[in-house]
Design a protein around this motif. Structure first.
Motif, short mmCIF file in Angstrom:
data_model
loop_
_atom_site.label_atom_id
_atom_site.label_comp_id
_atom_site.label_asym_id
_atom_site.label_seq_id
_atom_site.Cartn_x
_atom_site.Cartn_y
_atom_site.Cartn_z
N ILE A 153 -51.20 -41.28 74.45
CA ILE A 153 -50.03 -41.19 73.30
C ILE A 153 -48.52 -41.71 74.11
CG2 ILE A 153 -49.11 -38.64 74.13
CD1 ILE A 153 -49.66 -40.20 70.30
N ALA A 173 -47.11 -45.51 64.04
CA ALA A 173 -46.28 -44.33 64.12
C ALA A 173 -45.00 -44.48 64.59
CB ALA A 173 -47.08 -43.14 64.65
N ALA A 174 -44.89 -45.17 65.81
CA ALA A 174 -43.75 -45.49 66.30
C ALA A 174 -42.92 -46.34 65.33
CB ALA A 174 -43.94 -45.96 67.78
N VAL A 188 -41.54 -36.09 68.12
CA VAL A 188 -40.95 -36.61 69.20
C VAL A 188 -39.82 -36.34 69.40
CG1 VAL A 188 -40.31 -39.02 70.09
CG2 VAL A 188 -42.36 -38.87 68.78
N GLN A 202 -50.78 -46.01 67.12
CA GLN A 202 -49.42 -45.22 67.81
C GLN A 202 -48.31 -46.29 67.31
OE1 GLN A 202 -49.83 -43.77 71.77
NE2 GLN A 202 -52.02 -44.10 71.59
N LEU A 217 -40.95 -46.85 71.05
CA LEU A 217 -39.61 -46.19 70.64
C LEU A 217 -38.68 -46.72 71.55
CD1 LEU A 217 -40.94 -42.84 69.35
CD2 LEU A 217 -39.86 -44.66 68.03
N GLN A 237 -47.80 -44.52 74.68
CA GLN A 237 -47.71 -45.70 74.10
C GLN A 237 -46.27 -45.51 72.88
OE1 GLN A 237 -50.71 -47.88 72.09
NE2 GLN A 237 -49.57 -49.60 71.31
N VAL A 238 -46.53 -44.39 72.39
CA VAL A 238 -45.46 -44.37 71.26
C VAL A 238 -44.16 -44.12 71.88
CG1 VAL A 238 -44.60 -42.46 69.77
CG2 VAL A 238 -47.12 -42.98 69.86
N ASN A 239 -43.86 -43.41 73.01
CA ASN A 239 -42.75 -43.33 73.79
C ASN A 239 -42.06 -44.57 74.26
OD1 ASN A 239 -43.15 -40.69 73.53
ND2 ASN A 239 -43.86 -40.39 75.82
N LEU A 253 -47.36 -35.49 65.26
CA LEU A 253 -46.62 -36.13 66.65
C LEU A 253 -45.26 -35.85 66.44
CD1 LEU A 253 -49.36 -37.99 65.86
CD2 LEU A 253 -48.17 -39.78 67.28
N THR A 282 -48.22 -33.72 70.58
CA THR A 282 -49.18 -33.83 69.55
C THR A 282 -49.86 -32.33 69.39
OG1 THR A 282 -51.02 -34.30 71.24
CG2 THR A 282 -49.92 -36.35 70.17
N THR A 318 -43.56 -37.41 73.28
CA THR A 318 -44.19 -37.15 72.05
C THR A 318 -45.08 -36.07 72.32
OG1 THR A 318 -44.07 -39.47 71.31
CG2 THR A 318 -45.71 -38.37 70.39
#
Length: 180
Positions: free
Chosen positions: A45, A131-132, A174, A128, A52, A47-49, A172, A163, A161
């Motif tokens: 997860i 979502a980001a 953040v 991901q 962003l 990867q989302v951070n 998710l 979950t 993030t």
């Protein structure tokens, strides 16, 4: 640890972002995902951070501002706030203080919160990234969130993030903690 497998199909995502100025809700498009274990999801997860942070720093560059650097202390505060906000959607913490009060009062400080819920989510790189992108676009469209992202006084950021599985699906949440 028990590993659970989820077969993912077409899903609908709903994103909500929260600032001290407003609450915004945006519905996202449907997409197709794949099979993944929830144990693998926790590890991936991040990867989302990363996406962003890259998007926020690209926005700052467009506005002739220096990039924000990630700070481990701010990341730890973001982890606390993401978990709290996943349960109680507010800038007010369970103890009654404001989220940004985790940051020392002698510093500039700000907080953005966002979440997206998918009826099913496989934690793939593509999901991901989507979502980001959804959360970033909503933040950039919100004046209060945008102001935090381009505030020249901020030089550091923490992003986390968190979950959770809810009755509505995978959520998710953040938290973004800004400071100098």
């Amino acid at each position: 640890m028990k590993r659970m497998k989820h077969l993912i199909g077409t899903t609908l995502a709903v994103i909500v972002i929260l600032s001290s100025m407003n609450i915004m809700q945006v519905q996202a498009a449907t997409h197709l995902a794949s099979t993944v274990s929830t144990a693998d999801a926790t590890a991936s997860i991040q990867q989302v951070n990363s996406i962003l942070l890259d998007d926020i720093n690209a926005l700052r560059t467009q506005n002739n501002l220096p990039a924000l650097t990630q700070d481990l202390t701010l990341n730890s505060y973001a982890a606390i706030r993401a978990q709290e906000a996943a349960t109680t959607w507010s800038h007010t913490r369970p103890d009654g203080t404001q989220g940004c009060n985790l940051i020392s009062a002698d510093k500039y400080r700000g907080e953005n919160l966002s979440y997206v819920t998918y009826s099913e989510f496989g934690f793939t790189e593509a999901e991901q990234a989507e979502a980001a992108s959804i959360m970033y676009d909503a933040l950039a469209a919100s004046p209060g969130h945008y102001a935090n992202m381009v505030n020249a006084a901020y030089t550091q950021i923490g992003i986390y993030t968190y979950t959770t599985q809810t009755e509505s699906g995978v959520k998710l949440t953040v938290a973004y903690m800004f400071s100098n």
